[in-house]
Write a protein that holds these residues in place. Structure first.
Motif, mmCIF file in Angstrom:
data_model
loop_
_atom_site.group_PDB
_atom_site.id
_atom_site.type_symbol
_atom_site.label_atom_id
_atom_site.label_comp_id
_atom_site.label_asym_id
_atom_site.label_seq_id
_atom_site.Cartn_x
_atom_site.Cartn_y
_atom_site.Cartn_z
ATOM 1 N N SER A 1 19.609 81.526 28.615
ATOM 2 C CA SER A 1 18.408 80.716 28.427
ATOM 3 C C SER A 1 18.146 79.890 29.676
ATOM 4 O O SER A 1 19.056 79.515 30.397
ATOM 5 C CB SER A 1 18.590 79.791 27.217
ATOM 6 O OG SER A 1 19.642 78.866 27.462
ATOM 7 N N GLY A 2 16.866 79.603 29.943
ATOM 8 C CA GLY A 2 16.544 78.833 31.140
ATOM 9 C C GLY A 2 16.981 79.549 32.400
ATOM 10 O O GLY A 2 17.558 78.958 33.299
ATOM 11 N N ALA A 3 16.678 80.837 32.482
ATOM 12 C CA ALA A 3 17.281 81.696 33.504
ATOM 13 C C ALA A 3 16.614 81.605 34.868
ATOM 14 O O ALA A 3 17.064 82.275 35.805
ATOM 15 C CB ALA A 3 17.263 83.150 33.031
ATOM 16 N N ALA A 4 15.567 80.795 35.031
ATOM 17 C CA ALA A 4 14.882 80.742 36.317
ATOM 18 C C ALA A 4 15.425 79.671 37.245
ATOM 19 O O ALA A 4 15.037 79.616 38.414
ATOM 20 C CB ALA A 4 13.378 80.509 36.107
ATOM 21 N N GLY A 5 16.317 78.809 36.775
ATOM 22 C CA GLY A 5 16.874 77.749 37.606
ATOM 23 C C GLY A 5 18.043 78.234 38.441
ATOM 24 O O GLY A 5 18.369 79.426 38.480
ATOM 25 N N GLY A 6 18.699 77.282 39.110
ATOM 26 C CA GLY A 6 19.792 77.637 40.011
ATOM 27 C C GLY A 6 20.954 78.313 39.315
ATOM 28 O O GLY A 6 21.409 79.394 39.719
ATOM 29 N N SER B 1 15.795 84.399 28.865
ATOM 30 C CA SER B 1 14.618 83.723 28.331
ATOM 31 C C SER B 1 14.085 82.762 29.386
ATOM 32 O O SER B 1 14.839 81.988 29.981
ATOM 33 C CB SER B 1 14.944 82.975 27.033
ATOM 34 O OG SER B 1 15.734 81.830 27.271
ATOM 35 N N VAL B 2 12.775 82.855 29.628
ATOM 36 C CA VAL B 2 12.106 82.047 30.649
ATOM 37 C C VAL B 2 10.779 81.573 30.075
ATOM 38 O O VAL B 2 9.938 82.396 29.695
ATOM 39 C CB VAL B 2 11.871 82.860 31.940
ATOM 40 C CG1 VAL B 2 11.105 82.031 32.962
ATOM 41 C CG2 VAL B 2 13.199 83.337 32.519
ATOM 42 N N ARG B 3 10.577 80.260 30.037
ATOM 43 C CA ARG B 3 9.352 79.717 29.463
ATOM 44 C C ARG B 3 8.134 80.022 30.334
ATOM 45 O O ARG B 3 7.068 80.361 29.837
ATOM 46 C CB ARG B 3 9.503 78.203 29.289
ATOM 47 C CG ARG B 3 8.290 77.501 28.699
ATOM 48 C CD ARG B 3 8.065 77.854 27.247
ATOM 49 N NE ARG B 3 9.143 77.347 26.400
ATOM 50 C CZ ARG B 3 9.226 77.590 25.098
ATOM 51 N NH1 ARG B 3 8.318 78.381 24.519
ATOM 52 N NH2 ARG B 3 10.222 77.101 24.382
ATOM 53 N N ASN B 4 8.277 79.899 31.640
ATOM 54 C CA ASN B 4 7.157 80.082 32.564
ATOM 55 C C ASN B 4 6.905 81.571 32.798
ATOM 56 O O ASN B 4 7.718 82.256 33.417
ATOM 57 C CB ASN B 4 7.470 79.394 33.891
ATOM 58 C CG ASN B 4 6.294 79.389 34.843
ATOM 59 O OD1 ASN B 4 5.332 80.135 34.676
ATOM 60 N ND2 ASN B 4 6.371 78.555 35.867
ATOM 61 N N PRO B 5 5.772 82.096 32.343
ATOM 62 C CA PRO B 5 5.529 83.543 32.503
ATOM 63 C C PRO B 5 5.448 83.970 33.960
ATOM 64 O O PRO B 5 5.688 85.147 34.277
ATOM 65 C CB PRO B 5 4.185 83.756 31.786
ATOM 66 C CG PRO B 5 3.538 82.404 31.736
ATOM 67 C CD PRO B 5 4.652 81.417 31.646
ATOM 68 N N PRO C 1 11.139 82.172 25.275
ATOM 69 C CA PRO C 1 12.192 81.703 24.363
ATOM 70 C C PRO C 1 11.896 81.954 22.893
ATOM 71 O O PRO C 1 12.822 82.135 22.091
ATOM 72 C CB PRO C 1 12.267 80.201 24.662
ATOM 73 C CG PRO C 1 11.835 80.098 26.093
ATOM 74 C CD PRO C 1 10.769 81.137 26.260
ATOM 75 N N ASP C 2 10.627 81.993 22.509
ATOM 76 C CA ASP C 2 10.277 82.236 21.109
ATOM 77 C C ASP C 2 10.499 83.685 20.688
ATOM 78 O O ASP C 2 10.387 84.005 19.492
ATOM 79 C CB ASP C 2 8.814 81.854 20.861
ATOM 80 C CG ASP C 2 8.562 80.364 21.027
ATOM 81 O OD1 ASP C 2 9.517 79.578 20.844
ATOM 82 O OD2 ASP C 2 7.412 79.986 21.340
ATOM 83 N N GLU C 3 10.819 84.561 21.644
ATOM 84 C CA GLU C 3 10.963 85.982 21.334
ATOM 85 C C GLU C 3 12.410 86.455 21.311
ATOM 86 O O GLU C 3 12.660 87.645 21.110
ATOM 87 C CB GLU C 3 10.186 86.806 22.366
ATOM 88 C CG GLU C 3 8.691 86.504 22.389
ATOM 89 C CD GLU C 3 7.975 87.202 23.523
ATOM 90 O OE1 GLU C 3 8.657 87.762 24.412
ATOM 91 O OE2 GLU C 3 6.731 87.191 23.539
ATOM 92 N N VAL C 4 13.379 85.548 21.505
ATOM 93 C CA VAL C 4 14.769 86.001 21.616
ATOM 94 C C VAL C 4 15.293 86.570 20.299
ATOM 95 O O VAL C 4 16.156 87.458 20.305
ATOM 96 C CB VAL C 4 15.690 84.868 22.111
ATOM 97 C CG1 VAL C 4 15.283 84.418 23.506
ATOM 98 C CG2 VAL C 4 15.694 83.691 21.149
ATOM 99 N N ALA C 5 14.765 86.109 19.178
ATOM 100 C CA ALA C 5 15.253 86.606 17.882
ATOM 101 C C ALA C 5 14.971 88.085 17.710
ATOM 102 O O ALA C 5 15.740 88.808 17.045
ATOM 103 C CB ALA C 5 14.623 85.812 16.741
ATOM 104 N N ALA C 6 13.892 88.567 18.291
ATOM 105 C CA ALA C 6 13.506 89.965 18.125
ATOM 106 C C ALA C 6 14.454 90.921 18.832
ATOM 107 O O ALA C 6 14.408 92.139 18.582
ATOM 108 C CB ALA C 6 12.082 90.175 18.647
ATOM 109 N N HIS C 7 15.326 90.403 19.682
ATOM 110 C CA HIS C 7 16.204 91.265 20.468
ATOM 111 C C HIS C 7 17.683 91.017 20.170
ATOM 112 O O HIS C 7 18.546 91.490 20.911
ATOM 113 C CB HIS C 7 15.918 91.070 21.956
ATOM 114 C CG HIS C 7 14.484 91.294 22.319
ATOM 115 N ND1 HIS C 7 13.943 92.553 22.465
ATOM 116 C CD2 HIS C 7 13.466 90.413 22.517
ATOM 117 C CE1 HIS C 7 12.657 92.435 22.765
ATOM 118 N NE2 HIS C 7 12.341 91.149 22.801
ATOM 119 N N ALA C 8 17.970 90.284 19.108
ATOM 120 C CA ALA C 8 19.348 90.015 18.701
ATOM 121 C C ALA C 8 19.977 91.301 18.148
ATOM 122 O O ALA C 8 19.274 92.261 17.835
ATOM 123 C CB ALA C 8 19.349 88.904 17.668
ATOM 124 N N PRO C 9 21.317 91.358 18.034
ATOM 125 C CA PRO C 9 22.281 90.267 18.221
ATOM 126 C C PRO C 9 22.805 90.183 19.653
ATOM 127 O O PRO C 9 22.619 91.100 20.447
ATOM 128 C CB PRO C 9 23.399 90.657 17.256
ATOM 129 C CG PRO C 9 23.397 92.157 17.295
ATOM 130 C CD PRO C 9 21.947 92.549 17.435
#
Length: 303
Positions: free
Chosen positions: A132-137, A156-160, A177-185
């Motif tokens: 999650s938050g994969a666009a940072g350092g 998951s990245v909020r900024n498209p 981030p709202d779409e991560v459930a669709a790709h679980a587990p």
């Protein structure tokens, strides 16, 4: 605001390093705001958890690095000064082809990501990891390390606007981030956001899944469904480097040197430098960091 300080002196087993570049991290911002005090022994008024530079003096008992050697390291603080002292056992060699800016942004991001993914979460080849938050350092470092290890990476990245860039680092899929459930587990969840994200992803973990929290920008307190934890037989842990002992940091450094530094040298992974700022413009750099939306690291460089 720049202030004059007495030059630090290396003690036994220490290196004195002239800083050429230093990354900015969330902990630095929190320290400046009075929310994250420096650990004992670290400068209270000089931030900086990572740096790269040239050794200018070595204390008694040092044996590996000498004057003129290029090194990079994590530290409890002080990395954004002109000179910094670090135990030799924590220092990493800077590969010849790696510039100061990239070296200055490597130690904290890659040490944090490596420790969380492989030491804490025991991520293995073929497993599915959610970052999650994969666009940072740290996020960009984690995506690259997980991909290099043969894991299936969902970021998951909020900024498209940043998703294609993260995909270019090796993520198999980059979603809102709202779409991560669709790709679980997920076998592993590397949590850089914190807050409600942790509770949201818990039901998405595979049996025996491992969640490691390394960021709490969205909050440090949550309401947790323990039944979901019990049902999946998963675990939740956390990882923080700054407060560890020298011996503990040295152990992390040796693993990073063995497994991650060669990937940097061979360009399998790289430090994503979003922007470079001269040290004299540190205030501007911190304002840019606080505004968010960056891809990778903000780096302070010697003028």
């Amino acid at each position: 605001m720049w202030k004059e300080h007495p030059d630090p002196e290396p003690g036994a087993g220490d290196l004195l390093v002239a800083v050429r570049a230093a990354g900015i991290n969330a902990a630095d911002l929190m320290q400046r705001r009075g929310l994250y005090p420096a650990p004992p022994g670290a400068p209270v008024d000089i931030p900086g958890l990572e740096f790269a530079g040239e050794v200018v003096a070595a204390g008694a008992g040092t044996s590996r690095f000498g004057v003129g050697d290029r090194v990079m390291a994590i530290t409890g603080g002080g990395g954004q000064g002109q000179l910094v002292v670090v135990p030799e056992t924590i220092a990493l060699p800077v590969p010849d082809a790696v510039g100061w800016d990239r070296a200055g942004g490597f130690p904290e991001a890659y040490s944090t990501a490596y420790d969380a993914l492989f030491t804490q979460a025991r991520l293995g080849a073929g497993e599915r990891v959610l970052i999650s938050g994969a666009a940072g350092g740290v996020g960009t470092a984690a995506v690259q390390l997980a991909h290099a290890a043969g894991a299936e990476v969902l970021a998951s990245v909020r900024n498209p606007e940043r998703r294609a860039e993260v995909a270019g680092l090796g993520a198999d899929l980059v979603v809102d981030p709202d779409e991560v459930a669709a790709h679980a587990p997920y076998d592993v969840s590397l949590e850089l956001i914190g807050g409600a994200n942790v509770a949201t992803t818990l039901p998405l973990m595979a049996v025996g899944g491992r969640t490691v929290v390394i960021g709490v920008g969205a909050g440090a307190r949550i309401e947790l469904n323990l039944l979901a934890l019990m049902a999946s037989r998963s675990t939740i842990g956390g990882s923080m480097l700054r407060a560890r002992t020298v011996d503990e940091k040295s152990a992390v450094a040796r693993l990073v040197e063995e497994h991650a530094v060669p990937l940097l040298a061979s360009k399998v992974v790289d430090v994503q430098v979003a922007e470079r700022f001269p040290m004299a413009r540190a205030e501007e750099a911190y304002e840019r960091f606080a505004s968010g939306g960056k891809f990778g690291k903000l780096i302070l460089v010697e003028e």
